[in-house]
Enzyme design. Structure first.
Site, mmCIF file in Angstrom:
data_model
loop_
_atom_site.group_PDB
_atom_site.id
_atom_site.type_symbol
_atom_site.label_atom_id
_atom_site.label_comp_id
_atom_site.label_asym_id
_atom_site.label_seq_id
_atom_site.Cartn_x
_atom_site.Cartn_y
_atom_site.Cartn_z
ATOM 1 C CG HIS A 130 40.919 44.652 38.128
ATOM 2 N ND1 HIS A 130 42.174 45.496 37.806
ATOM 3 C CD2 HIS A 130 41.630 44.114 39.240
ATOM 4 C CE1 HIS A 130 43.281 45.355 38.421
ATOM 5 N NE2 HIS A 130 42.965 44.330 39.194
ATOM 6 C CD GLU A 131 40.064 41.375 41.450
ATOM 7 O OE1 GLU A 131 40.805 40.586 41.484
ATOM 8 O OE2 GLU A 131 40.350 42.654 42.078
ATOM 9 C CG HIS A 134 43.570 39.526 38.388
ATOM 10 N ND1 HIS A 134 45.083 39.902 37.910
ATOM 11 C CD2 HIS A 134 43.486 40.999 39.164
ATOM 12 C CE1 HIS A 134 45.531 41.292 38.275
ATOM 13 N NE2 HIS A 134 44.629 41.582 38.972
ATOM 14 C CD GLU A 196 46.802 44.541 40.497
ATOM 15 O OE1 GLU A 196 45.455 44.964 40.258
ATOM 16 O OE2 GLU A 196 46.664 43.273 40.779
#
Length: 276
Positions: A130-131, A134, A196
């Site tokens: 997930h990071e 980003h 998100e």
């Protein structure tokens, strides 16, 4: 898209400062406010990463110090076709994580000590992925500039209250002081929520396991209620889950910097169902 969004946020901050400076100090005040806004944008671009990491006491760890974490980040960043980011650990018991840095070549993935204790390997892989999503989407600079803008709006409201002068100006300044933090939170939440959802989807693709991330979100949301973390409101949107509370309802959801966790989990479970 994120480059445009970041530029727009920087421009909004400069215009806001200039307008308030003009209202409070005429041409001289506008020029001073303009220079301050440009300076804040510069600091936000070049130094925000180190400022945020220092704020939370994050320490970079080497491969020798955290071999399993480094190996996991390295494996997933190769899958995402990204440079190896720095890896940091935040000395907090609440399981949480964020990415920072102005671009993929200067990126940092920071995880709390608590995340290493609470999540299993599949869940942690989902969080790291997930990071990395980003980082791949260059969300970090946008979120950092949003934090700077939120802080600047709040600072301007207080400045206007103390230097408002006449009664009419005082009333306007008082109203601004009340409404400005709400506006700042709405700016953060509008940017953060879409980020998100996208990072959840792309992170699940990188990790090849939507249910791992869904399980991680559920565990972190539950832990946030019982393991409070001293976090700054202007940077809370950078974390994968809201560090301040577990569940949110009613009016709090409007101003939340994160989408509802149950909605994020539902989307990931639906994604896993389609993949079967």
């Amino acid at each position: 898209m994120n480059t445009f969004r970041t530029t727009a946020l920087m421009a909004v901050m400069i215009v806001l400062f200039a307008l308030i400076g003009q209202a409070l100090g005429g041409t001289g005040g506008m020029l001073l406010a303009f220079l301050i806004a440009v300076g804040m944008n510069g600091v936000s671009y070049w130094y925000s990463s180190s400022i945020v990491l220092r704020m939370y006491g994050a320490e970079e760890v080497s491969r020798a110090e955290a071999p399993e974490l480094h190996d996991l980040v390295d494996r997933l960043r190769r899958r995402a076709d990204l440079p190896m980011p720095k890896v940091c650990i935040i000395p907090q018991d609440q399981p949480n994580a964020f990415a920072t840095g102005r671009n993929p070549d200067n990126a940092v993935v920071a995880v709390t000590k608590g995340i290493m204790d609470v999540l299993d390997r599949d869940e942690l892989a989902g969080v790291i992925a997930h990071e990395l999503a980003h980082i791949k989407n260059r969300d970090m600079l946008t979120s950092t500039v949003a934090a700077t803008l939120a802080g600047a709006i709040t600072m301007l409201s207080r400045f206007a209250l103390f230097f408002g002068g006449r009664d009419n100006n005082f009333l306007v300044s008082l109203l601004m002081m009340i409404l400005a933090p709400m506006a700042a939170m709405l700016i953060q939440s509008a940017i953060s929520r879409s980020r998100e959802y996208a990072a959840d989807r792309e992170g699940a693709e990188i990790a090849k396991n939507p249910l791992g991330l869904a399980s991680a979100l559920r565990s972190m949301e539950r832990a946030a209620e019982h393991r409070p973390m001293p976090a700054n409101q202007t940077t809370s949107h950078m974390f994968i889950v809201n560090p301040f509370s577990g569940g949110l309802s009613g009016i709090k959801r409007l101003f939340s910097t994160h989408p509802p966790t149950e909605e994020r989990i539902a989307r990931l479970e639906e994604m896993a169902g389609r993949a079967q």
